[in-house]
Every structure is written in C-alpha cells, then in structure tokens.
Design an enzyme around this catalytic site. Sequence first.
Site, PDB file in Angstrom:
ATOM      1  N   SER A 199      -6.827  -6.181 -17.315  1.00  0.00           N
ATOM      2  CA  SER A 199      -6.496  -4.922 -16.640  1.00  0.00           C
ATOM      3  C   SER A 199      -7.213  -4.824 -15.287  1.00  0.00           C
ATOM      4  O   SER A 199      -7.113  -5.732 -14.463  1.00  0.00           O
ATOM      5  CB  SER A 199      -6.824  -3.748 -17.567  1.00  0.00           C
ATOM      6  N   ASP A 227       3.784  -3.316 -23.303  1.00  0.00           N
ATOM      7  CA  ASP A 227       2.640  -2.687 -22.653  1.00  0.00           C
ATOM      8  C   ASP A 227       3.065  -1.348 -22.063  1.00  0.00           C
ATOM      9  O   ASP A 227       4.001  -1.284 -21.265  1.00  0.00           O
ATOM     10  CB  ASP A 227       2.133  -3.628 -21.554  1.00  0.00           C
ATOM     11  N   HIS A 234      -1.276  -3.206 -24.312  1.00  0.00           N
ATOM     12  CA  HIS A 234      -2.144  -3.519 -23.177  1.00  0.00           C
ATOM     13  C   HIS A 234      -3.441  -4.205 -23.602  1.00  0.00           C
ATOM     14  O   HIS A 234      -4.231  -4.609 -22.752  1.00  0.00           O
ATOM     15  CB  HIS A 234      -2.461  -2.226 -22.408  1.00  0.00           C
TER      16      HIS A 234
END
Length: 352
Positions: A176, A303, A331
């Site tokens: 991320s 996601d 995610h």
Amino acid sequence: MGNRFICMTKKETKENGRTGIVGSRSKRMERSKRRSLLEEELLHRQALSMAIQQHQLSQRFEGSMSRRIGSTSSRRRTDLSESTPNSKQLPEFLESIKTKKFILVHGEGFGAWCWYKTIALLEETGLLPTAIDLTGSGIDLTYTKNVTTLAEYSKPLIDYLENLPDDEKVILVGHSVGGACVSYALELFPQKIAKAVFLCATMISDGQRPFDVFAEELGSAELFMKESKFLIYGNGKEKPPTGFMFEKEQMHGLYFNQSAAKDVALAMVSMRPIPLGPVMEKLSLTPEKYGTSHRFYVQTLDDHALSPDVQEKLVRENPPEGVFKIKGSDHCPFFSKPQSLHKILVEIAQIP
C-alpha cells in the site's frame, strides 16, 4: 456348539487389506490436518496476544477525531483454501536465489506485525525475511503529529539500508502506502536493492503524491483535507490536521473484505493513526536512480481500497518488469491469500 470357521477368498483378503491401508492413511492425513490447524491457531493466538500488549502499551490516539462513520458496507466471504508450498525443495532451490534477504515494509496504519504469516512461510523456505516498523507505526512510540515528511516516516527503512554492508543486497516488499517508502529508498540506495516488489502499492511516478492513488476511493487530497470525517488534529482543531484513522467499519470494508475474522481482530487492536504529511508529499524520482531499479507489481483482484482498475493504471503509467495477480485477495493478501503471496515472492526471488 462346535467352532465356526469363516473362510475368505484371496480377493476378499486383499480388499480388506486395502481397506485397512486406506483407512490407516486417511487417519494419518486427518491427524496431520488437525495438527496443522492447531499450529496455525496457536500462531494466531500468539500474534493476537502480542498485538494486544502493543496496543495497551503504545497505541496513542492524538487530538480530536470526528466519530461519524461512513456507510461503506463490508461483505463477509468464505476464505478459499490454498495449496501448501513445497518447502522440501530447499538445497537446489536456494542455490538459484542470489538475494535471500527480504525487507517487508507495511502500509498505512499497519506495522511489522501484519507480516507474521509471510515471515513464517519465507523462513520455512530457507529465506531471510525482516519486517520493520515505520516511524509512528507498530511498536514505534513516535507521535503521529511529529511525523511530517516521507523522510521521517521512512527513517527505519533508510537506517537499515545505510547499515547494510556494501556487498549485500535485499529484496524490498512494500504494501500500500509502503510502496512510496520503497520508491524513496530506491532513489537513495539503488545499488543495495536487488528487486522491489510493490504489493497493491502506491507505485507512483515522479512528482506524484501517494495519496493521489487513493483519490478514486477517498476523493481528492484537497477535498479530503477539508471534509474528511477521519482526520486527527494532533496540534489542536485550530491547526491543520496531522493524521487520519478510519473507523472499524470503514477499515473492514476497505481493507479486510476477504480476510479471516481472527486476522481482522488482530488488525483492529494493532492499527495506528496514519501521519498525513508523508502521504501528501510529492516524490522526486530520477531515471538515473529509481529508473534503473528492478520493479515488480502484485495486483490484488478483490481490493476495495485500491481497485484493480487503479492498480492496472499504475502499472500502465509506470511499467514494472513483471506483473503478478492474486485472485480473491483483498487489500491485505498477507492475511487473505498468504500462500499465493508467498509463491509469488519466491518466484520473484528466483528471477535473474
């Protein structure tokens, strides 16, 4: 009454023998399966216990934060089973891997704790993983309001690379927003990083902000700074916001729509506020340094935080050497699809 004798044909004897063997094998497999489940459960409990201790000792919620909760829905789904990687292939297998050290860089709000499954799997394979806490994350006690730049946020990673011997290289894995830290490190130490893996991460181009990648889900940076319900004002309401943190319902919908309940529970007692400065900072990336790196991207196809379309756009605009995809992953593939993630990391490690 006399003795009774029961005669069995050779065929019946063989069939009974086979039945006994199959039954015995089935029982062994069942015992092995139960033992594996018990070991996994113990690992989960240990991680959860450690996270709770960390939460009690170091989690700090600073300033004021609005308590209005968004209406993002979270869908509960069945976790699909994954095949176990063959960890018996060690000797030959490891000879083909030049760089065995993995440095695992967590995303926004997470900490080194989120990699516990990935660490265990890589170690079982004979590789050398290290997970770090970025500044103000995990068990690092720095206040969020004091983390104002990407350099400050990335300092533990940069310190590690600075102290790495000149003849050693590592494979960086960034999740991320941790992808921005990886990009920052690639610009500073391209010679010490053999490969960089962006795991549903902010693999941005020169002059972009990490936050811009999430604009589709969260709105523009300017609008978010003015109207977000999740902002934290560490220096008081009259001063600019210093961080943000989603409510549990929002986090579940964005990050954990495919993760097991026990991993979500671990995350809920371990997540820390996200410093705002680093994600709003534009990166300066040059073709001579960042541009010479060996980058790979891992897409997560279920996601909700960083949609597959956005990930595809990142790959198109800033092409890596290779792209891998994990079906059915939210995610957080280190929770929802750890075996699939592990196989991809090992495959990337083997690429010359």
